[in-house]
Structures are given as structure tokens and as C-alpha cells.
Design an enzyme around this catalytic site. Structure first.
Site, mmCIF file in Angstrom:
data_model
loop_
_atom_site.group_PDB
_atom_site.id
_atom_site.type_symbol
_atom_site.label_atom_id
_atom_site.label_comp_id
_atom_site.label_asym_id
_atom_site.label_seq_id
_atom_site.Cartn_x
_atom_site.Cartn_y
_atom_site.Cartn_z
ATOM 1 N N HIS A 23 0.726 -1.144 0.145
ATOM 2 C CA HIS A 23 0.003 0.021 -0.005
ATOM 3 C C HIS A 23 0.462 1.251 -0.259
ATOM 4 C CE1 HIS A 23 -3.291 2.665 1.086
ATOM 5 N NE2 HIS A 23 -2.993 2.920 1.446
ATOM 6 N N HIS A 35 -3.673 9.601 1.197
ATOM 7 C CA HIS A 35 -3.477 7.590 0.394
ATOM 8 C C HIS A 35 -4.273 7.273 -0.532
ATOM 9 C CE1 HIS A 35 -5.736 5.186 3.964
ATOM 10 N NE2 HIS A 35 -5.130 6.618 3.918
ATOM 11 N N CYS A 110 -3.469 3.508 -5.673
ATOM 12 C CA CYS A 110 -3.065 3.420 -4.918
ATOM 13 C C CYS A 110 -1.560 4.252 -5.275
ATOM 14 C CB CYS A 110 -2.835 2.955 -3.280
ATOM 15 S SG CYS A 110 -1.403 1.514 -3.037
#
Length: 162
Positions: A23, A35, A110
Site C-alpha cells: 500500500h 492515501h 494507490c
């Protein structure tokens, strides 16, 4: 190049190691990151996020997002691309807070989000590496399948006993 145990600076890329994937977030200072969070995600660590079609831009404390997962500064494209000024990266990330955006694991995930903010170019090695691995596995399967077919055609058959 990853930088373990380095105190993040505003505009840095933060890589968080999840089971099965990474991530990514942008560090904006005072312990906070911005994010992309898929809307269909059952939990922050969910691999099921790949099924989501929408995501929201959020600002949260890094330690709350990382939980027990390892995280590090990873400005991996700094040798290839010149990073935008940190103030611009943070300002643009903050302008996007609360925005709902299209999410596609292959082109709008992401990692794409944070690399576009830092470098002005959306990239994801994670996707490229996964596709390359899948293609390699498919290639191995095809080669093995062909070898089996050719082997059965070319090997002499045993004659039945009379």
C-alpha cells in the site's frame, strides 16, 4: 531505492508492506499521510480492494494505517524522475482530500496516485511485476503442455503383448 529507518519528510512516498501487496501513501508531515482508500475495502489490509471501482482520498496518521505492517520511505523513482517540490506535492494531495476517484488496480491504484503526486507521472511497478509474473507462468504452462503433447506424439508406443 528504499530507505529503511529514515524519518519521512513531506512529499516522501511511504511503502506499507501488506500480505500479498504494497500500500502506498504520501507523507504530509506531523505523522500524517494522504492515501487512496478503495470504497469496497472491508478493512485497511483487505486484498479484496482489487474489486473496488471507486476510492476516496484520505488523510490519516501513518501509524494507524500501517498498524503492525512494516513501512518505509521509498522514493524509488528519484534517480529516474525529478521529484516535484515538496510544498506542491503536499498542497495537491491536500486539495484532493475527500475526493472520490476512479479506482482500477491495473491503472489507477494507490501507487499510481502517489507517484503522480510526487513525479507528475503515474506508475506502478507492482502491477508491472504482477503482469510479468503471470505471463511467465502462462508461458511455462504453455511450454509444459506442448512438451507433453509432442512427447506423446513422438515417443514410440508400447505394443500390446500377444
Amino acid at each position: 531505492m528504499s530507505e529503511r529507518n529514515v524519518e519521512p519528510k513531506p512529499g516522501d512516498l511511504i511503502e506499507i508492506s501488506r500480505p500479498g501487496y504494497k500500500h502506498w501513501a504520501i507523507y504530509v508531515g506531523a505523522g500524517y499521510v494522504i492515501h487512496l482508500v478503495p470504497k469496497a475495502q472491508a478493512g485497511i489490509n483487505s486484498i479484496m480492494s482489487v474489486l473496488s471501482k471507486k476510492a476516496v482520498v484520505k488523510k490519516e496518521l501513518l501509524w494507524e494505517i500501517a498498524q503492525s505492517d512494516a513501512c518505509q520511505v521509498n522514493n524509488k523513482y528519484d534517480q529516474k524522475y525529478k521529484p516535484l517540490p515538496a510544498s506542491r506535492i503536499v498542497r495537491e494531495a491536500e486539495l484532493l482530500l475527500g475526493t472520490e476517484v476512479s479506482y482500477r488496480v491495473v491503472c489507477c491504484n494507490c501507487e499510481h496516485f502517489v507517484t503522480r503526486l510526487r513525479y507528475g507521472i503515474a506508475q506502478s511497478d507492482q502491477v508491472r511485476e504482477t503482469v510479468a509474473s503471470a505471463m511467465a507462468l502462462i508461458g511455462v504452462g504453455v511450454v509444459l503442455g506442448l512438451a507433453m503433447v509432442l512427447g506423446s506424439l513422438l515417443l514410440p508406443r508400447k505394443h500390446e503383448e500377444k
